[in-house]
Write a protein that holds these residues in place. Structure first.
Motif, PDB file in Angstrom:
ATOM      1  N   MET A 130      -6.882  -5.536 -13.883  1.00 54.70           N
ATOM      2  CA  MET A 130      -6.798  -5.331 -15.331  1.00 54.70           C
ATOM      3  C   MET A 130      -7.823  -4.261 -15.675  1.00 54.70           C
ATOM      4  O   MET A 130      -8.991  -4.372 -15.293  1.00 54.70           O
ATOM      5  N   ALA A 131      -7.378  -3.216 -16.395  1.00 50.77           N
ATOM      6  CA  ALA A 131      -8.264  -2.080 -16.643  1.00 50.77           C
ATOM      7  C   ALA A 131      -8.221  -1.661 -18.103  1.00 50.77           C
ATOM      8  O   ALA A 131      -7.346  -2.083 -18.867  1.00 50.77           O
ATOM      9  N   SER A 132      -9.164  -0.786 -18.472  1.00 48.55           N
ATOM     10  CA  SER A 132      -9.204  -0.245 -19.831  1.00 48.55           C
ATOM     11  C   SER A 132      -8.274   0.954 -19.926  1.00 48.55           C
ATOM     12  O   SER A 132      -7.596   1.327 -18.963  1.00 48.55           O
ATOM     13  N   SER A 133      -8.282   1.608 -21.089  1.00 55.98           N
ATOM     14  CA  SER A 133      -7.420   2.773 -21.298  1.00 55.98           C
ATOM     15  C   SER A 133      -7.783   3.930 -20.374  1.00 55.98           C
ATOM     16  O   SER A 133      -6.986   4.832 -20.153  1.00 55.98           O
ATOM     17  N   LEU A 178      -2.423  -3.826 -17.167  1.00 56.13           N
ATOM     18  CA  LEU A 178      -2.162  -4.481 -15.892  1.00 56.13           C
ATOM     19  C   LEU A 178      -1.600  -3.433 -14.930  1.00 56.13           C
ATOM     20  O   LEU A 178      -0.603  -2.781 -15.235  1.00 56.13           O
ATOM     21  N   PHE A 179      -2.251  -3.284 -13.770  1.00 49.30           N
ATOM     22  CA  PHE A 179      -1.823  -2.224 -12.850  1.00 49.30           C
ATOM     23  C   PHE A 179      -1.875  -2.708 -11.408  1.00 49.30           C
ATOM     24  O   PHE A 179      -2.479  -3.742 -11.073  1.00 49.30           O
ATOM     25  N   THR A 180      -1.248  -1.939 -10.538  1.00 43.53           N
ATOM     26  CA  THR A 180      -1.315  -2.152  -9.102  1.00 43.53           C
ATOM     27  C   THR A 180      -1.292  -0.776  -8.440  1.00 43.53           C
ATOM     28  O   THR A 180      -1.322   0.249  -9.126  1.00 43.53           O
ATOM     29  N   SER A 181      -1.219  -0.734  -7.120  1.00 41.38           N
ATOM     30  CA  SER A 181      -1.122   0.550  -6.425  1.00 41.38           C
ATOM     31  C   SER A 181       0.352   0.889  -6.201  1.00 41.38           C
ATOM     32  O   SER A 181       1.204  -0.006  -6.124  1.00 41.38           O
ATOM     33  N   GLN A 182       0.636   2.168  -6.124  1.00 39.62           N
ATOM     34  CA  GLN A 182       2.016   2.579  -5.872  1.00 39.62           C
ATOM     35  C   GLN A 182       2.497   2.035  -4.525  1.00 39.62           C
ATOM     36  O   GLN A 182       3.658   1.635  -4.378  1.00 39.62           O
ATOM     37  N   LYS A 183       1.590   1.978  -3.554  1.00 40.41           N
ATOM     38  CA  LYS A 183       1.929   1.458  -2.228  1.00 40.41           C
ATOM     39  C   LYS A 183       2.368  -0.001  -2.310  1.00 40.41           C
ATOM     40  O   LYS A 183       3.396  -0.393  -1.742  1.00 40.41           O
ATOM     41  N   PHE A 184       1.583  -0.818  -3.033  1.00 43.34           N
ATOM     42  CA  PHE A 184       1.919  -2.241  -3.164  1.00 43.34           C
ATOM     43  C   PHE A 184       3.220  -2.415  -3.942  1.00 43.34           C
ATOM     44  O   PHE A 184       4.049  -3.260  -3.605  1.00 43.34           O
ATOM     45  N   ARG A 185       3.389  -1.586  -4.979  1.00 40.99           N
ATOM     46  CA  ARG A 185       4.607  -1.663  -5.789  1.00 40.99           C
ATOM     47  C   ARG A 185       5.854  -1.347  -4.954  1.00 40.99           C
ATOM     48  O   ARG A 185       6.881  -2.028  -5.065  1.00 40.99           O
ATOM     49  N   ASN A 186       5.773  -0.333  -4.106  1.00 42.90           N
ATOM     50  CA  ASN A 186       6.929   0.055  -3.298  1.00 42.90           C
ATOM     51  C   ASN A 186       7.278  -1.008  -2.252  1.00 42.90           C
ATOM     52  O   ASN A 186       8.448  -1.218  -1.933  1.00 42.90           O
ATOM     53  N   LYS A 187       6.236  -1.670  -1.712  1.00 46.66           N
ATOM     54  CA  LYS A 187       6.478  -2.685  -0.679  1.00 46.66           C
ATOM     55  C   LYS A 187       6.962  -4.007  -1.271  1.00 46.66           C
ATOM     56  O   LYS A 187       7.672  -4.768  -0.605  1.00 46.66           O
ATOM     57  N   ASN A 188       6.570  -4.309  -2.541  1.00 44.43           N
ATOM     58  CA  ASN A 188       6.867  -5.633  -3.127  1.00 44.43           C
ATOM     59  C   ASN A 188       7.464  -5.508  -4.527  1.00 44.43           C
ATOM     60  O   ASN A 188       6.892  -6.006  -5.503  1.00 44.43           O
TER      61      ASN A 188
END
Length: 681
Positions: free
Chosen positions: A54-57, A181-191
């Protein structure tokens, strides 16, 4: 899941999704990692130490710098990070040479730092004090300003009775949309399915948390953290939902337009002179397939068992302002007006029994509230004085504050220029009295019983002007004072009106907060249309010009009426030529009177339109104001034409040659007829 801060209501959707089994239902086991100073959230997710963060703007800044982050949900839709200053500091320039308590990162890489820099305040111009995340240094005036979350620190300062100012970057066109709410592109592509399930379950958790605030507050306090009191958590809960703007946006919705504004700010500040394709960047930054829309669940009220039992045995006694139309008034011992219409909906949605306690004046209503003869006041503005005996819900009406004078008064651009000779009337015990005395110590204020009393004193010349809300004064001007009084100026502040509830009854406060949220946007619009002359065309908002539009329609009616009467006079002239000279004189007098009577309110329209142009308007609203000005000038020209006709008949007309713009004529014709052409396809 790496949190952005310590456990508090800011992450309520996550707690609710865990406790209510939303994650478990989609096969997920979620562990929350509380923030500590050594954590770099983005690096943590990129290094696969966490799956989500979870991150800021400023997450968009990380994307600009090349980090392969992907945004999967965005929650706050309004600035949450602000600057709180001591009460004597109202402008950024006044912070020069002062002490500011904040994190170094906040004053370098967030909208706060950009705001200071754009207003000429460099890092060398102030002393940065290490942030201890409390308010004691501010209370004891060891610092002059501090960074703050609008959902937290104001509660502590209000409780301590400390006066302060809030400087919000949004007022300078700097918008930040936090809680991302964010994730990495790598994690997103795998899952891809896992990510989609996680976002959906989190959004469902938020929907539950907002519908059951007290339950989630107790959960946070008993299981996660006691750093904040339950009352502080409830304050945060109410403010958090307001910042989510759930009446406009779906929970978690990713809005490219808002992201683009953020990206522009950071690109200009950090990468000035570098060419960046922001649209292409945003495409790779946002996870478009995951823009799931969870429909808001707040229109159907969900009361706890305790709240239902409370209402079953409770008759809520309420007081109103007996003479404050169109907001509210007392008629035959019944409440009428906008607040009454709101409470018809709220009563029905909550299944609540209410009893009106009649009063003779607003002052008596406040007195009854202090004495607990009333449980609630249906429409009131929060002030430090009233907060001693009332709690307040979030605002459900927000109205500009204006001053009413006679038509011959010039428009007031700066109220500090008024002298003690120019007395202004305001009803006794109105909330804005405190604000006006502090902001404009030069103003001479006198108290009147109600709006009617105040406007009558202006009309009779006993006072220079009357201060009131745009809605109430506009209502009275259209009803009783056309041509006699006008709006001569507008204050920057607005009247934010809430429900005031006796402060020894927290249960009723929570119930009525849910009641306000149960009123849908369409119901709000219907109430506004019912009491204020507003025309809506294709869902566009005409609130800024309802005052002007209502008067304009009235004037058109006057012109049609008098033109018909003029035609009748002309017919009589033809029938009775022997009286032509006498009738001609009568007509001339009539035309002169008509010109005078119509010009007066039309000058008020032009003046009000000018005032509106001085406010912050979007391009569509500017076009509406331009059309009003054109229509009003056309009406004035019509009067001149009629007077010219009279001069022709009297053989006193003189011809003159003048340059004119053919394009302006075409533009005027277009404004008159384009809507009719559009309607007829």
């Amino acid at each position: 899941m790496q949190l952005e801060w310590k456990h508090q209501f800011e992450f309520a959707g996550l707690y609710a999704a865990i406790e209510k089994g939303y994650y478990k239902a989609v096969g997920l086991d979620v562990q929350l990692k509380e923030y500590h100073a050594s954590v770099n959230i983005v690096k943590d997710v990129m290094a696969e130490k966490s799956d989500f963060g979870m991150a800021s703007s400023s997450l968009i800044l990380d994307k600009l710098r090349g980090e392969d982050v992907v945004l999967v949900a965005s929650y706050f839709k309004q600035n949450v990070l602000v600057l709180i200053t001591q009460k004597n500091i109202k402008k950024i320039q006044q912070l020069k040479g002062k002490k500011i308590m904040a994190l170094p990162y906040e004053l370098k890489h967030t909208s706060l730092g950009i705001m200071l820099e754009q207003n000429g305040l460099k890092t060398r111009d102030y002393t940065l004090v290490k942030d201890d995340f409390g308010v004691d240094k501010f209370v004891t005036k060891k610092v002059d300003a501090m960074s703050a979350f609008i959902t937290s620190q104001p509660y502590l300062l209000d409780k301590a009775g400390i006066e302060y100012n809030i400087i919000n970057p949004a007022k300078f066109g700097l918008f930040s949309y936090d809680l991302k709410l964010f994730t990495s592109q790598k994690f997103r592509n795998k899952n891809p399915q896992l990510v989609e399930n996680f976002v959906k379950a989190t959004n469902e958790g938020w929907a539950y948390a907002f519908a059951h605030k007290r339950e989630i507050v107790n959960l946070i306090y008993n299981k996660y953290s006691q750093k904040k009191s339950k009352d502080a958590l409830m304050y945060e809960a109410i403010e958090t939902q307001r910042l989510f703007k759930t009446n406009i946006f779906a929970i978690g919705a990713i809005v490219p337009e808002l992201i683009y504004l953020n990206a522009q700010i950071y690109a200009k500040s950090e990468f000035s002179g570098t060419k960046i394709d922001l649209l292409k960047l945003i495409d790779s930054y946002t996870d478009k397939p995951l823009m799931q829309e969870v429909k808001p669940r707040f229109y159907s009220v969900k009361l706890t068992k305790k709240e239902k039992e409370y209402l079953k045995n409770k008759v809520v006694k309420f007081c109103i302002d007996p003479a404050w139309m169109p907001f509210e008034a007392l008629r035959d011992n019944h409440a009428v007006g906008m607040s009454a219409d709101y409470f018809k909906i709220i009563k029905k949605n909550l299944n609540m029994t209410m009893k009106l306690i009649p009063t003779d004046s607003w002052s008596q209503s406040l007195e009854y509230a202090r004495e607990r003869k009333c449980d609630i006041i249906t429409l009131a503005m929060k002030t430090p004085k009233r907060s001693k005996y009332l709690n307040f819900t979030s605002a459900y009406l927000s109205i500009p504050l204006v001053v009413i004078t006679k038509p011959n008064v010039s428009f007031i651009a700066d109220f500090s220029t008024l002298t003690k000779k120019e007395t202004l009337a305001i009803p006794k015990d109105y909330a804005y009295t405190e604000f006006l005395k502090k902001k404009y110590p030069n103003l001479k204020l006198v108290f009147v019983k109600n709006i009617k009393d105040g406007l009558e004193k202006v009309r009779k010349g006993k006072v220079f002007g009357y201060i009131g809300s745009l809605a109430t004064t506009g209502y009275m001007l259209q009803k009783n004072y056309i041509g006699e009084l006008k709006i001569a100026g507008k204050f920057n502040k607005k009247w934010n009106l809430s429900i005031g509830i006796r402060n020894d009854d927290r249960t009723l406060l929570h119930i009525l907060e849910k009641g306000i949220l149960s009123v849908t946007p369409n119901e709000k619009k219907d109430i506004l249309n019912r009491w204020i002359a507003v025309n809506y065309e294709k869902e566009k908002d005409y609130k800024l010009v309802f005052e002007v539009t209502g008067i304009a329609f009235f004037i058109i009616f006057i012109i049609v009426f008098w033109n018909r009467k003029l035609s009748k006079l002309n017919q009589n002239l033809r029938v009775a030529k022997e009286k032509s000279e006498e009738l001609h004189q009568e007509k001339s007098n009539f035309l002169a009177n008509m010109s005078h009577e119509i010009r007066t309110p039309m000058n008020s329209i032009l003046g009000t339109a000018y005032l509106l142009k001085e406010t912050t308007l979007n391009e569509t609203q500017k076009k509406y104001i331009k059309k009003i000005e054109n229509a009003t000038n056309n009406l004035l020209q019509l009067i001149n034409d009629i007077l010219d006709l009279s001069k022709l008949e009297a053989k006193k007309a003189k011809l003159s040659q003048e340059n004119f713009s053919l394009l302006e004529i075409f533009d005027a014709l277009n404004n008159m007829y384009n809507q009719k052409l559009y309607e007829k396809n």
